[in-house]
Design an enzyme around this catalytic site. Sequence first.
Site, PDB file in Angstrom:
ATOM      1  N   ARG A 107       0.396  14.952   3.166  1.00 30.59           N
ATOM      2  CA  ARG A 107      -0.610  14.507   4.401  1.00 30.59           C
ATOM      3  C   ARG A 107      -1.092  15.223   5.228  1.00 30.59           C
ATOM      4  O   ARG A 107      -2.162  14.679   6.387  1.00 30.59           O
ATOM      5  CB  ARG A 107      -0.013  12.848   4.692  1.00 30.59           C
ATOM      6  CG  ARG A 107      -0.477  11.758   4.267  1.00 30.59           C
ATOM      7  CD  ARG A 107       0.136  10.342   4.711  1.00 30.59           C
ATOM      8  NE  ARG A 107      -0.046   9.129   4.344  1.00 30.59           N
ATOM      9  CZ  ARG A 107      -0.051   8.032   3.217  1.00 30.59           C
ATOM     10  NH1 ARG A 107       1.345   8.836   2.294  1.00 30.59           N
ATOM     11  NH2 ARG A 107      -0.823   7.809   3.235  1.00 30.59           N
ATOM     12  N   LYS A 113      -3.821   5.005  -3.927  1.00 27.27           N
ATOM     13  CA  LYS A 113      -2.854   5.737  -5.201  1.00 27.27           C
ATOM     14  C   LYS A 113      -1.551   5.031  -6.354  1.00 27.27           C
ATOM     15  O   LYS A 113      -1.542   5.146  -7.079  1.00 27.27           O
ATOM     16  CB  LYS A 113      -3.140   6.571  -4.121  1.00 27.27           C
ATOM     17  CG  LYS A 113      -3.394   7.312  -3.447  1.00 27.27           C
ATOM     18  CD  LYS A 113      -2.766   8.284  -1.962  1.00 27.27           C
ATOM     19  CE  LYS A 113      -2.181   7.603  -1.109  1.00 27.27           C
ATOM     20  NZ  LYS A 113      -3.353   7.085   0.173  1.00 27.27           N
ATOM     21  N   ARG A 173      -4.718   3.903  10.639  1.00 29.27           N
ATOM     22  CA  ARG A 173      -3.974   4.448   9.294  1.00 29.27           C
ATOM     23  C   ARG A 173      -5.353   5.191   8.533  1.00 29.27           C
ATOM     24  O   ARG A 173      -5.449   6.835   8.376  1.00 29.27           O
ATOM     25  CB  ARG A 173      -3.291   3.254   8.283  1.00 29.27           C
ATOM     26  CG  ARG A 173      -1.888   3.498   8.714  1.00 29.27           C
ATOM     27  CD  ARG A 173      -2.055   1.376   8.360  1.00 29.27           C
ATOM     28  NE  ARG A 173      -1.647   2.409   6.218  1.00 29.27           N
ATOM     29  CZ  ARG A 173      -1.734   1.007   6.085  1.00 29.27           C
ATOM     30  NH1 ARG A 173      -1.525   0.011   6.008  1.00 29.27           N
ATOM     31  NH2 ARG A 173      -1.180   1.734   4.999  1.00 29.27           N
ATOM     32  N   ARG A 184      -3.684  -7.053   0.653  1.00 20.95           N
ATOM     33  CA  ARG A 184      -1.934  -6.560   0.208  1.00 20.95           C
ATOM     34  C   ARG A 184      -0.936  -6.992   1.152  1.00 20.95           C
ATOM     35  O   ARG A 184      -0.386  -7.884   1.041  1.00 20.95           O
ATOM     36  CB  ARG A 184      -2.055  -5.165  -0.116  1.00 20.95           C
ATOM     37  CG  ARG A 184      -0.993  -4.922  -0.424  1.00 20.95           C
ATOM     38  CD  ARG A 184      -0.704  -3.944  -0.626  1.00 20.95           C
ATOM     39  NE  ARG A 184      -0.621  -2.804   0.011  1.00 20.95           N
ATOM     40  CZ  ARG A 184      -1.065  -1.464  -0.412  1.00 20.95           C
ATOM     41  NH1 ARG A 184      -0.586  -0.698  -0.612  1.00 20.95           N
ATOM     42  NH2 ARG A 184      -0.624  -0.383   0.932  1.00 20.95           N
ATOM     43  N   ARG A 200       4.841  -6.279   3.480  1.00 16.23           N
ATOM     44  CA  ARG A 200       4.149  -5.258   4.188  1.00 16.23           C
ATOM     45  C   ARG A 200       3.859  -5.039   5.944  1.00 16.23           C
ATOM     46  O   ARG A 200       2.275  -5.386   5.623  1.00 16.23           O
ATOM     47  CB  ARG A 200       3.626  -3.912   3.735  1.00 16.23           C
ATOM     48  CG  ARG A 200       4.006  -3.355   2.123  1.00 16.23           C
ATOM     49  CD  ARG A 200       3.683  -1.927   1.723  1.00 16.23           C
ATOM     50  NE  ARG A 200       2.761  -1.074   2.065  1.00 16.23           N
ATOM     51  CZ  ARG A 200       2.262  -0.007   1.897  1.00 16.23           C
ATOM     52  NH1 ARG A 200       2.210   0.321   0.637  1.00 16.23           N
ATOM     53  NH2 ARG A 200       1.629   0.367   3.386  1.00 16.23           N
TER      54      ARG A 200
HETATM   55  P1  B4P Z   1      -3.029   1.866  -3.223  1.00 13.51           P
HETATM   56  O1  B4P Z   1      -4.714   1.808  -2.642  1.00 13.51           O
HETATM   57  O2  B4P Z   1      -2.438   1.769  -4.170  1.00 13.51           O
HETATM   58  O3  B4P Z   1      -2.282   1.864  -1.649  1.00 13.51           O
HETATM   59  P2  B4P Z   1      -1.776   3.314  -1.029  1.00 13.51           P
HETATM   60  O4  B4P Z   1      -3.350   3.891  -1.434  1.00 13.51           O
HETATM   61  O5  B4P Z   1      -0.858   3.715  -2.134  1.00 13.51           O
HETATM   62  O6  B4P Z   1      -1.284   2.574  -0.128  1.00 13.51           O
HETATM   63  P3  B4P Z   1      -0.837   3.552   1.286  1.00 13.51           P
HETATM   64  O7  B4P Z   1      -1.296   5.200   1.989  1.00 13.51           O
HETATM   65  O8  B4P Z   1      -1.201   2.768   2.217  1.00 13.51           O
HETATM   66  O9  B4P Z   1       0.617   3.522   1.524  1.00 13.51           O
HETATM   67  P4  B4P Z   1       1.387   4.742   1.517  1.00 13.51           P
HETATM   68  O10 B4P Z   1       2.690   4.178   0.760  1.00 13.51           O
HETATM   69  O11 B4P Z   1       1.728   5.970   1.106  1.00 13.51           O
HETATM   70  O12 B4P Z   1      -3.224  -0.614  -3.388  1.00 13.51           O
HETATM   71  C1  B4P Z   1      -4.262  -0.897  -1.269  1.00 13.51           C
HETATM   72  C2  B4P Z   1      -4.214  -2.393  -2.433  1.00 13.51           C
HETATM   73  O13 B4P Z   1      -5.431  -1.569  -2.682  1.00 13.51           O
HETATM   74  C3  B4P Z   1      -2.747  -3.729  -3.230  1.00 13.51           C
HETATM   75  O14 B4P Z   1      -3.015  -4.183  -2.863  1.00 13.51           O
HETATM   76  C4  B4P Z   1      -4.065  -2.788  -4.534  1.00 13.51           C
HETATM   77  O15 B4P Z   1      -3.252  -3.727  -5.492  1.00 13.51           O
HETATM   78  C5  B4P Z   1      -5.158  -2.453  -4.870  1.00 13.51           C
HETATM   79  N1  B4P Z   1      -6.329  -2.037  -5.467  1.00 13.51           N
HETATM   80  C6  B4P Z   1      -5.754  -0.746  -5.549  1.00 13.51           C
HETATM   81  N2  B4P Z   1      -6.691  -0.747  -6.452  1.00 13.51           N
HETATM   82  C7  B4P Z   1      -7.473  -1.052  -6.734  1.00 13.51           C
HETATM   83  C8  B4P Z   1      -9.284  -1.926  -6.838  1.00 13.51           C
HETATM   84  N3  B4P Z   1      -9.961  -0.277  -7.754  1.00 13.51           N
HETATM   85  N4  B4P Z   1      -9.569  -2.591  -6.390  1.00 13.51           N
HETATM   86  C9  B4P Z   1      -9.274  -3.318  -5.825  1.00 13.51           C
HETATM   87  N5  B4P Z   1      -8.352  -3.444  -5.264  1.00 13.51           N
HETATM   88  C10 B4P Z   1      -7.731  -2.749  -5.810  1.00 13.51           C
HETATM   89  O16 B4P Z   1       2.220   5.191   3.221  1.00 13.51           O
HETATM   90  C11 B4P Z   1       2.063   3.447   3.625  1.00 13.51           C
HETATM   91  C12 B4P Z   1       3.213   4.976   5.428  1.00 13.51           C
HETATM   92  O17 B4P Z   1       3.626   5.350   4.825  1.00 13.51           O
HETATM   93  C13 B4P Z   1       1.677   5.597   6.305  1.00 13.51           C
HETATM   94  O18 B4P Z   1       0.964   4.935   6.737  1.00 13.51           O
HETATM   95  C14 B4P Z   1       2.839   6.587   7.266  1.00 13.51           C
HETATM   96  O19 B4P Z   1       3.080   6.433   7.859  1.00 13.51           O
HETATM   97  C15 B4P Z   1       3.627   7.148   6.532  1.00 13.51           C
HETATM   98  N6  B4P Z   1       4.407   8.126   5.633  1.00 13.51           N
HETATM   99  C16 B4P Z   1       3.968   7.910   3.746  1.00 13.51           C
HETATM  100  N7  B4P Z   1       3.798   9.315   3.188  1.00 13.51           N
HETATM  101  C17 B4P Z   1       3.979  10.424   3.882  1.00 13.51           C
HETATM  102  C18 B4P Z   1       3.604  11.292   4.421  1.00 13.51           C
HETATM  103  N8  B4P Z   1       3.874  12.300   3.572  1.00 13.51           N
HETATM  104  N9  B4P Z   1       3.868  12.060   5.648  1.00 13.51           N
HETATM  105  C19 B4P Z   1       3.897  11.503   6.912  1.00 13.51           C
HETATM  106  N10 B4P Z   1       3.767   9.360   6.979  1.00 13.51           N
HETATM  107  C20 B4P Z   1       3.326   9.341   5.770  1.00 13.51           C
END
Ligand code: B4P
Length: 195
Positions: free
Chosen positions: A89, A14, A146, A128, A134
């Site tokens: 979420r 995402k 998670r 990551r 993180r």
């Molecule tokens: P991404 O996949 O981009 O990470 P993300 O989904 O944004 O992460 P996440 O859901 O954990 O984070 P968030 O901050 O929203 O990247 C992951 C890795 O994969 C990276 O290293 C990237 O380089 C790699 N990658 C991407 N595409 C790739 C591909 N095609 N091939 C190979 N590698 C690839 O949430 C963090 C925390 O915040 C949650 O657990 C929760 O506690 C809280 N939170 C956030 N929003 C919330 C909400 N709305 N409600 C309640 N809690 C919330």
Amino acid sequence: MFNLILFGAPGVGKGTQAKKLVEKYGWIHLSTGDLLREEIKHKTPLGLEADTIMKKGQLVPDEIVIGMIGSALDANPHAKGFLFDGFPRTVAQAEALDKLLTLKKSAISLVLALDVAEEELVRRLLLRGQESNRPDDKDETVIRARIREYENKTAPVAKYYAGQGKITHVPGEGSIEDIFDALSAHVNGKIGQAA
Ligand code: B4P
């Protein structure tokens, strides 16, 4: 106004795709994860509360994230669109978002859901964790917690948008560029329909 939700499990891509999409389409990027990490960095009362919860791999309470999104919408009255990344979420967050957008005479235009197998999610997040500070990416137990939170509380949000006929699933495994092209094609299709 075009409002896109990028949907999917932790590590699905995402954040990665959101950065590229906002650069291409000029929308405002709203990542609740990034907003929460900013609060943690500045050690605000909200940040201190969120930090403990996020380190356990749990979701932060709905009222906190809904409040943050409401403020961010108000702060950008002239936006040509918003990309919601990591929000909503829970179904309660999705309902609140619909209400906030209705107040602004707008609505969600499209939900793009990325699909990736669990073992690949764990592999990406651990990788990551080695490269970033993180804390929630460093421990496999927290990463799996998670993913369980996602299955229990976030996956039902997909049904909510399916009920509105707004969600499209896109494979999230493959090169970042190929996935970006697939997402862009869906956005272009939707923009074309609206034009
Ligand atoms: P991404 O996949 O981009 O990470 P993300 O989904 O944004 O992460 P996440 O859901 O954990 O984070 P968030 O901050 O929203 O990247 C992951 C890795 O994969 C990276 O290293 C990237 O380089 C790699 N990658 C991407 N595409 C790739 C591909 N095609 N091939 C190979 N590698 C690839 O949430 C963090 C925390 O915040 C949650 O657990 C929760 O506690 C809280 N939170 C956030 N929003 C919330 C909400 N709305 N409600 C309640 N809690 C919330």
